[in-house]
Write a protein that holds these residues in place. Structure first.
Motif, PDB file in Angstrom:
ATOM      1  N   GLY B  36      44.263 -24.990  29.988  1.00 48.45           N
ATOM      2  CA  GLY B  36      43.427 -24.625  31.093  1.00 48.45           C
ATOM      3  C   GLY B  36      41.908 -24.263  30.645  1.00 48.45           C
ATOM      4  N   HIS B  37      41.683 -23.856  29.544  1.00 45.23           N
ATOM      5  CA  HIS B  37      40.220 -23.281  29.023  1.00 45.23           C
ATOM      6  C   HIS B  37      39.562 -24.458  29.277  1.00 45.23           C
ATOM      7  N   GLY B  38      39.892 -25.935  28.844  1.00 45.92           N
ATOM      8  CA  GLY B  38      38.946 -26.962  28.939  1.00 45.92           C
ATOM      9  C   GLY B  38      38.385 -27.357  30.313  1.00 45.92           C
ATOM     10  N   PRO B  62      33.699 -14.403  25.026  1.00 43.54           N
ATOM     11  CA  PRO B  62      34.459 -13.477  24.386  1.00 43.54           C
ATOM     12  C   PRO B  62      35.054 -13.737  23.107  1.00 43.54           C
ATOM     13  N   VAL B  63      35.923 -13.073  22.801  1.00 39.93           N
ATOM     14  CA  VAL B  63      36.667 -13.152  21.406  1.00 39.93           C
ATOM     15  C   VAL B  63      37.935 -13.569  21.840  1.00 39.93           C
ATOM     16  N   GLY B  64      38.631 -14.587  21.398  1.00 42.21           N
ATOM     17  CA  GLY B  64      39.721 -15.365  21.756  1.00 42.21           C
ATOM     18  C   GLY B  64      39.551 -16.801  21.787  1.00 42.21           C
ATOM     19  N   CYS B  65      40.452 -17.748  22.065  1.00 41.82           N
ATOM     20  CA  CYS B  65      40.244 -19.122  21.993  1.00 41.82           C
ATOM     21  C   CYS B  65      38.709 -19.701  22.270  1.00 41.82           C
ATOM     22  N   SER B  66      38.371 -19.022  23.546  1.00 40.62           N
ATOM     23  CA  SER B  66      37.004 -19.559  23.853  1.00 40.62           C
ATOM     24  C   SER B  66      35.840 -18.978  23.535  1.00 40.62           C
ATOM     25  N   ALA B  81      31.183  -8.752  21.327  1.00 41.92           N
ATOM     26  CA  ALA B  81      32.392  -8.559  20.669  1.00 41.92           C
ATOM     27  C   ALA B  81      33.525  -8.276  21.593  1.00 41.92           C
ATOM     28  N   HIS B  82      34.674  -8.104  20.961  1.00 43.77           N
ATOM     29  CA  HIS B  82      36.029  -8.180  21.915  1.00 43.77           C
ATOM     30  C   HIS B  82      36.119  -7.447  22.962  1.00 43.77           C
ATOM     31  N   GLY B  83      36.056  -7.632  23.940  1.00 45.56           N
ATOM     32  CA  GLY B  83      36.324  -6.987  25.408  1.00 45.56           C
ATOM     33  C   GLY B  83      35.138  -6.273  25.803  1.00 45.56           C
ATOM     34  N   GLN B 105      36.189 -14.694  29.800  1.00 44.06           N
ATOM     35  CA  GLN B 105      37.113 -13.950  29.095  1.00 44.06           C
ATOM     36  C   GLN B 105      38.620 -14.179  29.334  1.00 44.06           C
ATOM     37  N   GLY B 106      39.444 -13.982  28.202  1.00 45.32           N
ATOM     38  CA  GLY B 106      40.945 -14.071  28.215  1.00 45.32           C
ATOM     39  C   GLY B 106      41.450 -12.667  28.593  1.00 45.32           C
ATOM     40  N   ASP B 107      42.821 -12.688  28.691  1.00 44.05           N
ATOM     41  CA  ASP B 107      43.460 -11.616  29.042  1.00 44.05           C
ATOM     42  C   ASP B 107      43.602 -10.587  28.240  1.00 44.05           C
ATOM     43  N   GLY B 108      43.617 -10.971  26.905  1.00 47.97           N
ATOM     44  CA  GLY B 108      43.630 -10.107  25.500  1.00 47.97           C
ATOM     45  C   GLY B 108      42.296  -9.366  25.711  1.00 47.97           C
ATOM     46  N   ASP B 109      41.262 -10.182  25.947  1.00 48.14           N
ATOM     47  CA  ASP B 109      39.934  -9.680  26.030  1.00 48.14           C
ATOM     48  C   ASP B 109      39.589  -8.894  27.082  1.00 48.14           C
ATOM     49  N   LEU B 110      39.927  -9.171  28.440  1.00 50.64           N
ATOM     50  CA  LEU B 110      39.395  -8.361  29.357  1.00 50.64           C
ATOM     51  C   LEU B 110      40.702  -7.346  29.993  1.00 50.64           C
ATOM     52  N   ASN B 134      43.934 -15.925  32.859  1.00 55.46           N
ATOM     53  CA  ASN B 134      45.005 -15.138  32.242  1.00 55.46           C
ATOM     54  C   ASN B 134      46.198 -15.985  32.190  1.00 55.46           C
ATOM     55  N   ASN B 135      46.560 -16.247  30.746  1.00 56.81           N
ATOM     56  CA  ASN B 135      47.598 -17.082  30.180  1.00 56.81           C
ATOM     57  C   ASN B 135      48.636 -16.103  29.659  1.00 56.81           C
ATOM     58  N   GLY B 136      48.542 -14.936  30.038  1.00 54.82           N
ATOM     59  CA  GLY B 136      49.818 -14.084  29.851  1.00 54.82           C
ATOM     60  C   GLY B 136      50.093 -13.808  28.178  1.00 54.82           C
ATOM     61  N   ILE B 137      49.068 -14.046  27.488  1.00 55.34           N
ATOM     62  CA  ILE B 137      49.308 -14.117  25.873  1.00 55.34           C
ATOM     63  C   ILE B 137      47.991 -14.075  25.097  1.00 55.34           C
ATOM     64  N   TYR B 138      48.192 -13.487  24.067  1.00 56.34           N
ATOM     65  CA  TYR B 138      47.173 -13.797  23.094  1.00 56.34           C
ATOM     66  C   TYR B 138      47.166 -15.336  22.374  1.00 56.34           C
ATOM     67  N   GLY B 139      46.274 -16.134  22.969  1.00 59.47           N
ATOM     68  CA  GLY B 139      46.559 -17.513  22.584  1.00 59.47           C
ATOM     69  C   GLY B 139      45.757 -17.550  20.997  1.00 59.47           C
ATOM     70  N   MET B 140      44.773 -17.040  20.667  1.00 57.61           N
ATOM     71  CA  MET B 140      43.934 -17.418  19.431  1.00 57.61           C
ATOM     72  C   MET B 140      44.822 -16.850  18.190  1.00 57.61           C
ATOM     73  N   THR B 141      45.445 -15.513  18.272  1.00 62.92           N
ATOM     74  CA  THR B 141      45.907 -15.129  17.194  1.00 62.92           C
ATOM     75  C   THR B 141      47.315 -15.211  17.012  1.00 62.92           C
ATOM     76  N   GLY B 142      47.937 -16.346  17.634  1.00 63.26           N
ATOM     77  CA  GLY B 142      49.362 -16.692  17.542  1.00 63.26           C
ATOM     78  C   GLY B 142      50.399 -16.137  18.366  1.00 63.26           C
TER      79      GLY B 142
HETATM   80  C1  LIG Z   1      37.799  -5.840  17.443  1.00 71.20           C
HETATM   81  C2  LIG Z   1      38.983  -7.065  17.314  1.00 71.20           C
HETATM   82  N1  LIG Z   1      40.159  -6.585  17.669  1.00 71.20           N
HETATM   83  C3  LIG Z   1      41.073  -7.769  17.330  1.00 71.20           C
HETATM   84  C4  LIG Z   1      40.803  -8.970  17.086  1.00 71.20           C
HETATM   85  C5  LIG Z   1      41.692 -10.096  17.091  1.00 71.20           C
HETATM   86  N2  LIG Z   1      41.878 -11.003  18.021  1.00 71.20           N
HETATM   87  C6  LIG Z   1      41.230 -12.082  18.324  1.00 71.20           C
HETATM   88  S1  LIG Z   1      41.554 -12.885  19.572  1.00 71.20           S
HETATM   89  C7  LIG Z   1      42.389 -11.826  20.317  1.00 71.20           C
HETATM   90  C8  LIG Z   1      43.086 -11.865  21.446  1.00 71.20           C
HETATM   91  C9  LIG Z   1      42.804 -13.096  22.545  1.00 71.20           C
HETATM   92  O1  LIG Z   1      43.465 -13.445  23.466  1.00 71.20           O
HETATM   93  P1  LIG Z   1      43.107 -13.559  24.856  1.00 71.20           P
HETATM   94  O2  LIG Z   1      41.848 -12.570  25.379  1.00 71.20           O
HETATM   95  O3  LIG Z   1      44.214 -13.663  25.745  1.00 71.20           O
HETATM   96  O4  LIG Z   1      42.375 -15.106  24.704  1.00 71.20           O
HETATM   97  P2  LIG Z   1      42.947 -16.383  24.305  1.00 71.20           P
HETATM   98  O5  LIG Z   1      43.214 -16.728  23.049  1.00 71.20           O
HETATM   99  O6  LIG Z   1      44.430 -16.450  24.926  1.00 71.20           O
HETATM  100  O7  LIG Z   1      42.315 -17.205  25.185  1.00 71.20           O
HETATM  101  C10 LIG Z   1      42.562 -10.722  19.368  1.00 71.20           C
HETATM  102  C11 LIG Z   1      43.625  -9.633  19.634  1.00 71.20           C
HETATM  103  C12 LIG Z   1      39.360  -9.240  17.064  1.00 71.20           C
HETATM  104  N3  LIG Z   1      39.116 -10.426  16.625  1.00 71.20           N
HETATM  105  N4  LIG Z   1      38.461  -8.177  17.137  1.00 71.20           N
END
Ligand SMILES: Cc1ncc(C[n+]2csc(CCOP(=O)(O)OP(=O)(O)O)c2C)c(N)n1
Ligand code: SF4
Ligand code: SF4
Lengths: 74, 270
Positions: B36-38, B62-66, B81-83, B105-110, B134-142
């Motif tokens: 759904g990001h695309g 954000p930091v995440g897949c996007s 930076a993340h968040g 922002q993703g849900d891990g980020d936000l 909101n995909n209920g998961i940290y996508g990028m990191t596994g």
């Molecule tokens: C300060 C910091 N902590 C942790 C990470 C590792 N990290 C990269 S992406 C991510 C979570 C991404 O999840 P989400 O925001 O849900 O985005 P998605 O990938 O699902 O789109 C984390 C914890 C990082 N890059 N920087």
């Protein structure tokens, strides 16, 4: 009554074969190809082109924007 | 043969009814098939193009897949930076109030590392749009558990399913920010069917209008899928999302400005 006909063009190399267009097409125009593209994906193609009504549903749900849609009245 | 020739006649510029936005670059999206990001990137680009805002938009990714959104959208985009995207967006909008400013922002980020920035930006009523995937998961990191992971949902760090006694309850960020006086428009959408995509696009368009009128923070959650993290095909993931995510994260508007508010802001501007 005026009939509409549609046609789609797929950017084959960008398609990731997710199949979301296939399940959303109301006329079953689209299928995944038996062949794969450069990235190894079975890409979407208009298997039954004559059925397309140009509704744009497939292009609307495509995450990668690979579908272009045309429509005309005949 | 006849049909093939007939179809060629249809493919002419005057019959064009859909093409992707010209604000999408030629770079293939790095997202997994069916993600759904695309789709969300596509509709953001469409709204900005239709509203003629390409030269007057600044996005914060954000930091995440996007994290690579700046590669896919032909717009001015700052990576945060993340968040921290809402904090960065706050500064950008305050320094350049004439720009349309949004975060993505993703849900891990936000909802995890950036909870504080999100809540305080919304509470201050920063005049920005926050798009929350909101995909209920940290996508990028596994596929690790996020604050938004559903009860019982499996992830790589909750392999037996989320146990709320031990891991806490899934966090409804959208309900939280809707309670804050700084937000003017809070809605939950999705992009998994043509009708949903059209509605989500309308929501983004509304947010552009509210930001122009300086009405406060707009917050759009997109309940989305992560076929890779959920270990499903894209079609299965959308079905699972409808059946499970929507029961907890109910689509629809949580807060809309009263018509009179929108009008009053209009009059103040004139
Ligand atoms: C300060 C910091 N902590 C942790 C990470 C590792 N990290 C990269 S992406 C991510 C979570 C991404 O999840 P989400 O925001 O849900 O985005 P998605 O990938 O699902 O789109 C984390 C914890 C990082 N890059 N920087
Ligand atoms: S435009 Fe409509 S009818 Fe034509 S292929 Fe796409 S979804 Fe099917
Ligand atoms: S890991 Fe999940 S969220 Fe990230 S691109 Fe793949 S499907 Fe999308």
């Amino acid at each position: 009554m005026a009939k509409v006909k549609g046609s789609i063009v797929v950017d084959i190399e960008k398609c990731k074969g997710c199949e979301l267009c296939v399940v959303t097409c109301p006329t079953k125009t689209i299928a995944l190809a038996a062949e794969v593209n450069g990235k190894g994906y079975h890409y979407a193609y208009p298997a039954n082109p004559e059925l397309c009504i140009g509704c744009t549903n497939c292009a609307t749900v495509c995450p990668d924007g690979v579908i272009t849609v045309y429509r005309m009245k005949i | 043969m006849k049909t093939a020739e007939g179809l060629k006649d249809i493919i002419k510029p005057e019959n064009l009814v859909y093409r992707k936005s010209s604000l999408i670059t030629d770079k293939p999206f790095s997202y997994c098939p069916g993600c759904g990001h695309g789709t969300t990137h596509r509709i953001i680009a469409e709204v900005i193009e239709e509203e003629n805002l390409a030269e007057n938009t600044i996005g914060v990714c954000p930091v995440g897949c996007s994290v690579l959104m700046y590669d896919f959208l032909d717009l001015d985009i700052q990576q945060a930076a993340h968040g921290r995207a809402p904090a960065v967006a706050t500064a950008i909008k305050r320094l350049m109030p004439e720009k349309f400013v949004f975060t993505y922002q993703g849900d891990g980020d936000l909802a995890a590392i950036g909870t504080s920035e999100t809540i305080h930006a919304c509470n201050r009523g920063e005049n920005i749009l926050i798009v929350f995937i909101n995909n209920g998961i940290y996508g990028m990191t596994g596929g690790q558990m996020a604050p938004t992971t559903l009860e019982g949902m499996k992830s790589s760090t909750s392999p037996y399913g989320r146990d709320v006694k031990m891991m806490g309850n899934p966090l409804k960020m959208t309900e939280l920010v809707a309670m804050l006086p700084g937000t003017c428009y809070v809605t939950r959408q999705s992009v998994h069917t043509p009708a949903a995509v059209r509605k989500a696009k309308k929501a983004i368009k509304k947010a552009v209008g509210y930001q122009k009128k300086g009405m406060g923070t707009c917050f759009i959650e997109i309940v989305s899928n992560c076929p890779s993290g959920w270990k499903m095909t894209p079609v299965e993931s959308n079905k699972w999302m409808e059946e499970n995510m929507f029961a907890y994260y109910k689509p629809g508007d949580l807060k809309v400005p009263a018509e009179s508010d929108a009008d009053a802001e209009n009059k103040n501007e004139q």
